[in-house]
Scaffold this active site. Structure first.
Site, mmCIF file in Angstrom:
data_model
loop_
_atom_site.group_PDB
_atom_site.id
_atom_site.type_symbol
_atom_site.label_atom_id
_atom_site.label_comp_id
_atom_site.label_asym_id
_atom_site.label_seq_id
_atom_site.Cartn_x
_atom_site.Cartn_y
_atom_site.Cartn_z
ATOM 1 N N LYS A 29 52.285 31.739 67.096
ATOM 2 C CA LYS A 29 51.018 31.021 66.886
ATOM 3 C C LYS A 29 51.231 29.508 66.832
ATOM 4 O O LYS A 29 50.493 28.749 67.443
ATOM 5 C CB LYS A 29 50.359 31.466 65.571
ATOM 6 C CG LYS A 29 49.930 32.916 65.539
ATOM 7 C CD LYS A 29 49.079 33.206 64.298
ATOM 8 C CE LYS A 29 49.818 33.021 62.983
ATOM 9 N NZ LYS A 29 50.952 33.932 62.774
ATOM 10 N N ARG A 104 43.270 34.849 57.368
ATOM 11 C CA ARG A 104 44.330 35.839 57.197
ATOM 12 C C ARG A 104 43.841 37.028 56.386
ATOM 13 O O ARG A 104 44.602 37.965 56.166
ATOM 14 C CB ARG A 104 45.496 35.203 56.455
ATOM 15 C CG ARG A 104 46.740 34.970 57.302
ATOM 16 C CD ARG A 104 47.727 34.263 56.416
ATOM 17 N NE ARG A 104 49.078 34.300 56.836
ATOM 18 C CZ ARG A 104 49.707 33.292 57.454
ATOM 19 N NH1 ARG A 104 49.037 32.229 57.824
ATOM 20 N NH2 ARG A 104 50.986 33.384 57.700
ATOM 21 N N ARG A 150 64.440 31.165 63.867
ATOM 22 C CA ARG A 150 63.545 30.008 63.990
ATOM 23 C C ARG A 150 64.099 28.811 63.223
ATOM 24 O O ARG A 150 64.598 28.949 62.109
ATOM 25 C CB ARG A 150 62.163 30.387 63.432
ATOM 26 C CG ARG A 150 61.176 29.250 63.463
ATOM 27 C CD ARG A 150 59.770 29.739 63.413
ATOM 28 N NE ARG A 150 59.369 30.232 62.108
ATOM 29 C CZ ARG A 150 58.135 30.664 61.845
ATOM 30 N NH1 ARG A 150 57.232 30.688 62.793
ATOM 31 N NH2 ARG A 150 57.826 31.097 60.647
ATOM 32 N N ARG A 183 62.980 27.435 57.488
ATOM 33 C CA ARG A 183 61.952 27.521 56.449
ATOM 34 C C ARG A 183 62.412 28.471 55.363
ATOM 35 O O ARG A 183 63.014 29.503 55.644
ATOM 36 C CB ARG A 183 60.644 28.033 57.065
ATOM 37 C CG ARG A 183 59.763 26.922 57.566
ATOM 38 C CD ARG A 183 58.584 27.450 58.327
ATOM 39 N NE ARG A 183 57.877 28.538 57.658
ATOM 40 C CZ ARG A 183 56.752 29.069 58.108
ATOM 41 N NH1 ARG A 183 56.211 28.612 59.226
ATOM 42 N NH2 ARG A 183 56.160 30.059 57.462
ATOM 43 N N ARG A 194 56.474 39.261 54.201
ATOM 44 C CA ARG A 194 55.414 38.618 54.986
ATOM 45 C C ARG A 194 54.849 39.600 56.013
ATOM 46 O O ARG A 194 53.638 39.620 56.260
ATOM 47 C CB ARG A 194 55.950 37.365 55.685
ATOM 48 C CG ARG A 194 56.182 36.228 54.699
ATOM 49 C CD ARG A 194 57.023 35.131 55.302
ATOM 50 N NE ARG A 194 56.377 34.468 56.407
ATOM 51 C CZ ARG A 194 57.033 33.831 57.381
ATOM 52 N NH1 ARG A 194 58.343 33.798 57.375
ATOM 53 N NH2 ARG A 194 56.376 33.248 58.334
HETATM 54 P P1 AMP Z 1 52.601 30.293 57.998
HETATM 55 O O1 AMP Z 1 53.256 28.959 58.209
HETATM 56 O O2 AMP Z 1 51.288 30.409 58.702
HETATM 57 O O3 AMP Z 1 53.520 31.444 58.273
HETATM 58 O O4 AMP Z 1 52.249 30.377 56.423
HETATM 59 C C1 AMP Z 1 53.258 30.292 55.442
HETATM 60 C C2 AMP Z 1 52.737 30.836 54.123
HETATM 61 O O5 AMP Z 1 51.624 30.053 53.673
HETATM 62 C C3 AMP Z 1 52.211 32.267 54.183
HETATM 63 O O6 AMP Z 1 53.231 33.233 54.075
HETATM 64 C C4 AMP Z 1 51.261 32.268 52.977
HETATM 65 O O7 AMP Z 1 51.990 32.351 51.760
HETATM 66 C C5 AMP Z 1 50.646 30.875 53.045
HETATM 67 N N1 AMP Z 1 49.422 30.880 53.884
HETATM 68 C C6 AMP Z 1 49.266 30.287 55.115
HETATM 69 N N2 AMP Z 1 48.029 30.494 55.584
HETATM 70 C C7 AMP Z 1 47.377 31.234 54.655
HETATM 71 C C8 AMP Z 1 46.079 31.787 54.580
HETATM 72 N N3 AMP Z 1 45.183 31.639 55.563
HETATM 73 N N4 AMP Z 1 45.754 32.512 53.461
HETATM 74 C C9 AMP Z 1 46.636 32.668 52.461
HETATM 75 N N5 AMP Z 1 47.891 32.196 52.472
HETATM 76 C C10 AMP Z 1 48.261 31.466 53.563
#
Ligand code: AMP
Length: 240
Positions: A29, A104, A150, A183, A194
């Site tokens: 994404k 999400r 990554r 990360r 996750r």
């Molecule tokens: P990402 O970089 O999109 O993988 O997001 C990293 C982390 O941020 C996720 O594992 C969640 O803990 C939090 N997070 C990101 N987007 C959301 C969302 N829309 N709702 C809730 N938690 C989020």
């Protein structure tokens, strides 16, 4: 590919409208959202990036989110929706935006629908293009391998993968020379959490948007270039 292989000039006349990128962690994404953002000249709104920025700046939201993110769980809807609401009200989102990592949960999707119906976009009526949701569908067996490989640039956000998109110099960002990082939530034990969270909370969204008629799918198993072409094709031939 080069993480910043870019771009055809953005077309400022094209009203892109709101775009949501769905897909499991590791589906690509972030990489795709960056390309679409450059190609169409609209902002990428990544809730993960926004939250990491809050954590970095140690804001009250960042303090609440940090431990939750570290466990691979979701930050509560209300906090994330408020944060997104503020971002989407900024003028650069008027012509369209690409949401990466949001919604999400079904609750977040309802919130977004409400905002869109309430005329969230600030553009002229002719530019109001309906929501398009693109699901990057990928075999889950590939995800753990992709996520553990990554690497990201803490300065510019460029995303690399040691298997198929490595930086020219190991551990160094091609764009700005910063030292690349893994990360914290790309460790295997957090990745497993996750992915479970994704299946429980986010996967139901594909049904939700399918029923709304706004869902399109692209095959996330190809190269980043193939996926980018498929997405561009969808966006340029969407009608409406
Ligand atoms: P990402 O970089 O999109 O993988 O997001 C990293 C982390 O941020 C996720 O594992 C969640 O803990 C939090 N997070 C990101 N987007 C959301 C969302 N829309 N709702 C809730 N938690 C989020």
């Amino acid at each position: 590919m080069d993480a910043h292989a870019v771009p055809v000039a953005a077309n400022p006349k094209l009203a892109t409208g709101p775009i949501v990128l769905l897909g499991a962690p590791g589906a690509g994404k972030g990489t795709q959202a960056k390309q679409i953002a450059v190609h169409f000249g609209i902002p990428q709104v990544s809730t993960g990036d926004l939250l990491r920025d809050h954590v970095h700046r140690n804001t009250p939201l960042g303090q609440q989110a940090q431990a939750i993110m570290g466990r691979g769980e979701l930050v509560p809807d209300q906090l994330v929706c408020d944060m997104v609401g503020q971002r989407l009200a900024e003028p650069d989102c008027a012509r369209g935006f690409i949401l990466d990592g949001f919604p999400r949960t079904v609750g977040q999707a309802h919130w977004l629908d409400g905002r869109l119906q309430a005329g969230l976009l600030r553009g002229k009526p002719a530019e109001k293009v309906p929501l398009l949701v693109i699901d990057i569908a990928i075999d889950h067996a590939l995800l753990v391998e992709r996520l553990t490989a990554r690497r990201t640039c803490p300065q510019c956000g460029a995303i690399y993968n040691l298997h198929f998109n490595s930086p020219r110099q190991p551990g160094v960002c091609d764009v700005d020379g910063a030292a690349l990082i893994t990360r914290k939530d790309d460790r295997e034990e957090v990745i497993v959490e996750r992915l479970k969270t994704y299946e429980r909370e986010t996967l139901p969204l594909t049904d939700y948007y399918q029923k709304c008629g706004t869902l399109r799918r692209v095959d996330g198993g190809g190269t980043a270039e193939q996926i980018a072409l498929a997405i561009r094709d969808l966006l340029e031939h969407r009608g409406g």
